[in-house]
Design an enzyme around this catalytic site. Structure first.
Site, PDB file in Angstrom:
ATOM      1  N   SER A 141       0.867  -1.178   0.000  1.00 32.66           N
ATOM      2  CA  SER A 141       0.000   0.000   0.000  1.00 32.66           C
ATOM      3  C   SER A 141       0.898   1.220   0.000  1.00 32.66           C
ATOM      4  CB  SER A 141      -0.874   0.006   1.258  1.00 32.66           C
ATOM      5  OG  SER A 141      -1.480   1.264   1.468  1.00 32.66           O
ATOM      6  N   TYR A 154      -2.012  -0.410  10.521  1.00 34.73           N
ATOM      7  CA  TYR A 154      -2.089  -0.720   9.089  1.00 34.73           C
ATOM      8  C   TYR A 154      -0.783  -0.338   8.394  1.00 34.73           C
ATOM      9  CZ  TYR A 154      -3.737  -0.609   4.243  1.00 34.73           C
ATOM     10  OH  TYR A 154      -3.884  -0.805   2.894  1.00 34.73           O
TER      11      TYR A 154
END
Length: 251
Positions: A141, A154
């Site tokens: 990501s 995250y």
């Protein structure tokens, strides 16, 4: 471009995983569709069959060793090899400042995003090393290269995916195996919509939100093209690369 290749795709029931499964199938690959949700996974299989491709479904929780071993074995039983592994499944965290993150929430994110990626590579690499060939694409990501506000768990998990990708790429570079990663920014998927829903109903919005410089989210198919390229021999000199596909989000 991918004729006669066998591709295993995790998180293939929706979003980038489904789009990439359909794209690679359109380029000639046979797809092993892996997802926790049987209904959505079977729907991906149906869509592949509808466009004339070949696919099977395997249900799995990617954070469990026995489930990962099962989907790897299912691919081997059905097709005898694994040429492409799109190690894609992931979850987002509930937005919160670090001190407010529930420990169970932290464990959930790490188990899926890090342990799931690790286990997938661990057992697929055993197959690819015997074959002396194969390519792996891990989904990280933009949070794997630039931490996101109120998403430290995250961000940590996606930084770990980048580290696993680069470390494994070094270890297997002389064994005929290429390992790369993609870093999507905002993509128009159910996962992204769930984040927006959290903002509306959860009562907490991060102080900073990423700047979508193109003024829109990516479509899953735009990521799928990059995945198919990395899976193909057109990317034959790429390994350990972390490819940003973010519309300028990290600029």
């Amino acid at each position: 471009m991918l004729d006669h290749k066998i591709a295993v795709v995790t998180g293939a029931g929706s979003g980038i995983g489904r789009a990439s499964s359909l794209k690679m199938s359109s380029y000639g690959a046979t797809i092993v569709v892996v997802d926790f949700n049987e209904a959505s996974g079977q729907e991906t299989v149906r869509l592949i069959h509808e466009q004339g491709g070949e696919a099977i479904f395997v249900q799995a929780d990617v954070s469990k060793t026995e489930d990962v071993q099962h989907y790897v074995q299912a691919a081997m039983d059905a097709y005898g090899r694994i040429d492409i592994f799109f190690n894609n499944v992931g979850v987002v965290q509930k937005f919160a400042k670090l001190a407010d993150i529930d420990e169970n929430e932290f464990d959930r994110v790490i188990n899926v995003n890090v342990r799931g990626v690790f286990l997938g590579m661990k057992y697929v690499l055993k197959v690819m090393e015997q074959q002396q060939s194969g390519t792996i694409i891990n989904t990280a990501s933009t949070a794997g290269v630039k931490s996101e506000h109120s998403a430290s768990a995250y961000s940590a998990s996606k930084h770990a995916v980048v580290g696993l990708t680069k470390g494994a790429a070094i270890e297997y570079v002389k064994k005929g195996i290429r390992i790369n990663g993609i870093c999507p920014g905002g993509v128009e998927t159910a996962l992204t919509k769930s984040v927006e829903q959290t903002f509306m109903t959860g009562g907490y919005v991060p102080e900073e939100i990423g700047n979508m410089r193109m003024g829109r989210y990516a479509q899953p198919d735009e990521l799928a093209e990059v995945v198919a390229f990395l899976a193909s021999d057109k990317a034959s000199y790429m390994t350990g690369s972390i490819v940003l596909v973010d519309g300028g989000l990290t600029l």
